[in-house]
Write a protein that holds these residues in place. Structure first.
Motif, PDB file in Angstrom:
ATOM      1  N   GLY A  91       0.833  -1.205   0.000  1.00 15.13           N
ATOM      2  CA  GLY A  91       0.000   0.000   0.000  1.00 15.13           C
ATOM      3  C   GLY A  91       0.862   1.247   0.000  1.00 15.13           C
ATOM      4  N   THR A  92       0.241   2.365  -0.278  1.00 15.39           N
ATOM      5  CA  THR A  92       0.995   3.614  -0.436  1.00 15.39           C
ATOM      6  C   THR A  92       0.825   4.580   0.740  1.00 15.39           C
ATOM      7  OG1 THR A  92      -0.826   4.487  -1.760  1.00 15.39           O
ATOM      8  CG2 THR A  92       1.034   3.511  -2.955  1.00 15.39           C
ATOM      9  N   GLU A  93       0.146   4.165   1.801  1.00 17.95           N
ATOM     10  CA  GLU A  93      -0.112   5.069   2.928  1.00 17.95           C
ATOM     11  C   GLU A  93       1.178   5.612   3.534  1.00 17.95           C
ATOM     12  OE1 GLU A  93      -1.204   1.799   2.896  1.00 17.95           O
ATOM     13  OE2 GLU A  93      -3.249   2.180   2.215  1.00 17.95           O
ATOM     14  N   ARG A  94       2.169   4.757   3.767  1.00 19.77           N
ATOM     15  CA  ARG A  94       3.431   5.205   4.368  1.00 19.77           C
ATOM     16  C   ARG A  94       4.161   6.172   3.437  1.00 19.77           C
ATOM     17  NH1 ARG A  94       3.382  -0.269   5.126  1.00 19.77           N
ATOM     18  NH2 ARG A  94       3.038  -0.994   7.222  1.00 19.77           N
ATOM     19  N   LEU A  95       4.105   5.914   2.142  1.00 19.95           N
ATOM     20  CA  LEU A  95       4.742   6.797   1.172  1.00 19.95           C
ATOM     21  C   LEU A  95       4.069   8.172   1.164  1.00 19.95           C
ATOM     22  CD1 LEU A  95       6.769   7.280  -1.125  1.00 19.95           C
ATOM     23  CD2 LEU A  95       5.070   6.294  -2.682  1.00 19.95           C
ATOM     24  N   VAL A  96       2.758   8.202   1.175  1.00 22.12           N
ATOM     25  CA  VAL A  96       2.026   9.468   1.222  1.00 22.12           C
ATOM     26  C   VAL A  96       2.398  10.240   2.486  1.00 22.12           C
ATOM     27  CG1 VAL A  96      -0.282  10.495   1.480  1.00 22.12           C
ATOM     28  CG2 VAL A  96       0.116   8.727  -0.245  1.00 22.12           C
ATOM     29  N   ASP A  97       2.419   9.555   3.630  1.00 27.31           N
ATOM     30  CA  ASP A  97       2.796  10.207   4.890  1.00 27.31           C
ATOM     31  C   ASP A  97       4.219  10.750   4.821  1.00 27.31           C
ATOM     32  OD1 ASP A  97       0.308   9.589   5.915  1.00 27.31           O
ATOM     33  OD2 ASP A  97       1.015   7.901   7.129  1.00 27.31           O
ATOM     34  N   GLY A  98       5.142   9.967   4.264  1.00 25.75           N
ATOM     35  CA  GLY A  98       6.526  10.410   4.143  1.00 25.75           C
ATOM     36  C   GLY A  98       6.664  11.620   3.240  1.00 25.75           C
ATOM     37  N   ALA A  99       5.967  11.610   2.117  1.00 22.29           N
ATOM     38  CA  ALA A  99       6.022  12.745   1.191  1.00 22.29           C
ATOM     39  C   ALA A  99       5.477  14.012   1.863  1.00 22.29           C
ATOM     40  CB  ALA A  99       5.240  12.421  -0.081  1.00 22.29           C
ATOM     41  N   LYS A 100       4.373  13.875   2.581  1.00 17.44           N
ATOM     42  CA  LYS A 100       3.809  15.036   3.285  1.00 17.44           C
ATOM     43  C   LYS A 100       4.790  15.557   4.330  1.00 17.44           C
ATOM     44  CE  LYS A 100      -1.115  14.003   2.810  1.00 17.44           C
ATOM     45  NZ  LYS A 100      -2.345  13.622   3.546  1.00 17.44           N
ATOM     46  N   ARG A 101       5.385  14.654   5.090  1.00 15.00           N
ATOM     47  CA  ARG A 101       6.339  15.037   6.135  1.00 15.00           C
ATOM     48  C   ARG A 101       7.522  15.802   5.534  1.00 15.00           C
ATOM     49  NH1 ARG A 101      10.288  11.913   7.100  1.00 15.00           N
ATOM     50  NH2 ARG A 101       9.203   9.989   6.579  1.00 15.00           N
ATOM     51  N   LEU A 102       7.949  15.408   4.329  1.00 19.42           N
ATOM     52  CA  LEU A 102       9.092  16.042   3.670  1.00 19.42           C
ATOM     53  C   LEU A 102       8.702  17.235   2.803  1.00 19.42           C
ATOM     54  CD1 LEU A 102      10.903  12.718   2.756  1.00 19.42           C
ATOM     55  CD2 LEU A 102      11.675  14.416   4.434  1.00 19.42           C
ATOM     56  N   GLY A 103       7.422  17.529   2.715  1.00 13.88           N
ATOM     57  CA  GLY A 103       6.963  18.680   1.938  1.00 13.88           C
ATOM     58  C   GLY A 103       6.945  18.455   0.438  1.00 13.88           C
ATOM     59  N   ALA A 104       6.878  17.194   0.003  1.00 13.13           N
ATOM     60  CA  ALA A 104       6.899  16.881  -1.434  1.00 13.13           C
ATOM     61  C   ALA A 104       5.484  16.834  -1.996  1.00 13.13           C
ATOM     62  CB  ALA A 104       7.595  15.548  -1.669  1.00 13.13           C
ATOM     63  N   ALA A 105       5.297  17.461  -3.136  1.00  8.03           N
ATOM     64  CA  ALA A 105       4.016  17.414  -3.837  1.00  8.03           C
ATOM     65  C   ALA A 105       3.875  16.140  -4.645  1.00  8.03           C
ATOM     66  CB  ALA A 105       3.881  18.629  -4.757  1.00  8.03           C
ATOM     67  N   VAL A 106       5.019  15.600  -5.106  1.00  7.92           N
ATOM     68  CA  VAL A 106       5.033  14.413  -5.954  1.00  7.92           C
ATOM     69  C   VAL A 106       5.980  13.384  -5.340  1.00  7.92           C
ATOM     70  CG1 VAL A 106       5.466  13.495  -8.272  1.00  7.92           C
ATOM     71  CG2 VAL A 106       4.652  15.855  -8.010  1.00  7.92           C
ATOM     72  N   ALA A 107       5.487  12.162  -5.179  1.00  6.37           N
ATOM     73  CA  ALA A 107       6.319  11.059  -4.701  1.00  6.37           C
ATOM     74  C   ALA A 107       6.603  10.139  -5.878  1.00  6.37           C
ATOM     75  CB  ALA A 107       5.618  10.291  -3.576  1.00  6.37           C
ATOM     76  N   CYS A 108       7.857  10.108  -6.320  1.00 14.42           N
ATOM     77  CA  CYS A 108       8.285   9.242  -7.417  1.00 14.42           C
ATOM     78  C   CYS A 108       8.903   7.985  -6.806  1.00 14.42           C
ATOM     79  CB  CYS A 108       9.321   9.944  -8.290  1.00 14.42           C
ATOM     80  SG  CYS A 108       8.716  11.397  -9.156  1.00 14.42           S
ATOM     81  N   PHE A 109       8.395   6.819  -7.210  1.00 15.34           N
ATOM     82  CA  PHE A 109       8.869   5.569  -6.627  1.00 15.34           C
ATOM     83  C   PHE A 109       8.793   4.454  -7.655  1.00 15.34           C
ATOM     84  CE2 PHE A 109       4.346   5.449  -6.189  1.00 15.34           C
ATOM     85  CZ  PHE A 109       3.959   4.114  -6.155  1.00 15.34           C
ATOM     86  N   GLY A 110       9.439   3.345  -7.349  1.00 14.75           N
ATOM     87  CA  GLY A 110       9.415   2.159  -8.196  1.00 14.75           C
ATOM     88  C   GLY A 110       9.055   0.951  -7.360  1.00 14.75           C
ATOM     89  N   HIS A 111       9.852  -0.094  -7.460  1.00 15.31           N
ATOM     90  CA  HIS A 111       9.801  -1.308  -6.659  1.00 15.31           C
ATOM     91  C   HIS A 111       8.687  -2.272  -7.067  1.00 15.31           C
ATOM     92  CE1 HIS A 111      10.804  -3.945  -3.377  1.00 15.31           C
ATOM     93  NE2 HIS A 111       9.692  -3.709  -2.701  1.00 15.31           N
ATOM     94  N   THR A 112       7.489  -1.797  -7.365  1.00 13.70           N
ATOM     95  CA  THR A 112       6.362  -2.693  -7.657  1.00 13.70           C
ATOM     96  C   THR A 112       6.367  -3.185  -9.101  1.00 13.70           C
ATOM     97  OG1 THR A 112       4.872  -0.919  -8.341  1.00 13.70           O
ATOM     98  CG2 THR A 112       4.911  -1.481  -5.982  1.00 13.70           C
ATOM     99  N   HIS A 113       7.101  -2.512  -9.981  1.00 12.74           N
ATOM    100  CA  HIS A 113       7.131  -2.784 -11.420  1.00 12.74           C
ATOM    101  C   HIS A 113       5.783  -2.493 -12.077  1.00 12.74           C
ATOM    102  CE1 HIS A 113      10.933  -5.532 -11.496  1.00 12.74           C
ATOM    103  NE2 HIS A 113      10.993  -4.659 -10.516  1.00 12.74           N
ATOM    104  N   GLU A 114       4.880  -1.850 -11.367  1.00 13.81           N
ATOM    105  CA  GLU A 114       3.555  -1.492 -11.881  1.00 13.81           C
ATOM    106  C   GLU A 114       3.463   0.020 -11.993  1.00 13.81           C
ATOM    107  OE1 GLU A 114       1.255  -3.646 -12.919  1.00 13.81           O
ATOM    108  OE2 GLU A 114       2.557  -5.321 -12.385  1.00 13.81           O
ATOM    109  N   ALA A 115       3.174   0.514 -13.193  1.00 15.09           N
ATOM    110  CA  ALA A 115       3.067   1.946 -13.409  1.00 15.09           C
ATOM    111  C   ALA A 115       1.861   2.521 -12.655  1.00 15.09           C
ATOM    112  CB  ALA A 115       2.945   2.234 -14.906  1.00 15.09           C
TER     113      ALA A 115
END
Length: 155
Positions: A91-115
């Motif tokens: 899931g992406t909940e932790r990523l969303v929380d991390g991006a908000k904490r760091l002040g990022a509008a866009v979270a670019c990530f990979g790992h899942t191999h799914e666009a």
């Protein structure tokens, strides 16, 4: 300010062809490489010494390199991460929380191999899929930024 084109790659796993072709075709001003073969990102930087290449390490990279970066481009703040440290396969909940904490509008990530290219709880999630075509159709992302606004596409 003119538009800046950023190519986003992840999970190449030693397969450089799509990335090299995309750079020749798209002529970006910047590249984000999101890990899983960090050496491929280094090869891009070596092949195009005048092209800024921002890189993070992934779970299959057994080398030194940043685990995540916060980058400003065209007035937009980006979080670059491979995603495994945020457990994005669950899931992406932790990523969303991390991006908000760091002040990022866009979270670019990979790992899942799914666009993935969509907003979630005030953060834009952008996963270019796998540049190496491992377990999924090979692909990459294009983000165009200018004046604090962005447009993102999967290719």
């Amino acid at each position: 300010m003119t538009n800046m084109k950023i190519l986003v790659f992840s999970d190449s796993h030693g397969r450089l062809g799509l990335m090299l072709d995309a750079i020749e075709k798209e002529r970006p001003q910047r590249v984000f490489f999101l890990g899983d073969n960090y050496r491929d990102g280094q090869a891009l930087a070596d092949a195009y010494p005048d092209l800024p290449v921002e890189m993070v390490v992934g779970n299959c990279d057994f080398c030194d390199g940043p685990k995540e970066l916060v980058i400003e481009a065209g007035g937009v703040c980006f979080l670059l991460t491979h995603g495994h440290r945020y457990y994005v396969k669950s899931g992406t909940e932790r990523l969303v929380d991390g991006a908000k904490r760091l002040g990022a509008a866009v979270a670019c990530f990979g790992h899942t191999h799914e666009a993935l290219n969509m907003p979630e709880q005030g953060v834009w999630l952008f996963n270019p899929g796998t540049a190496g075509g491992i377990h999924s159709r090979p692909g990459y992302g294009v983000i165009t930024v200018a004046n604090g606004k962005f447009r993102s596409e999967l290719r």
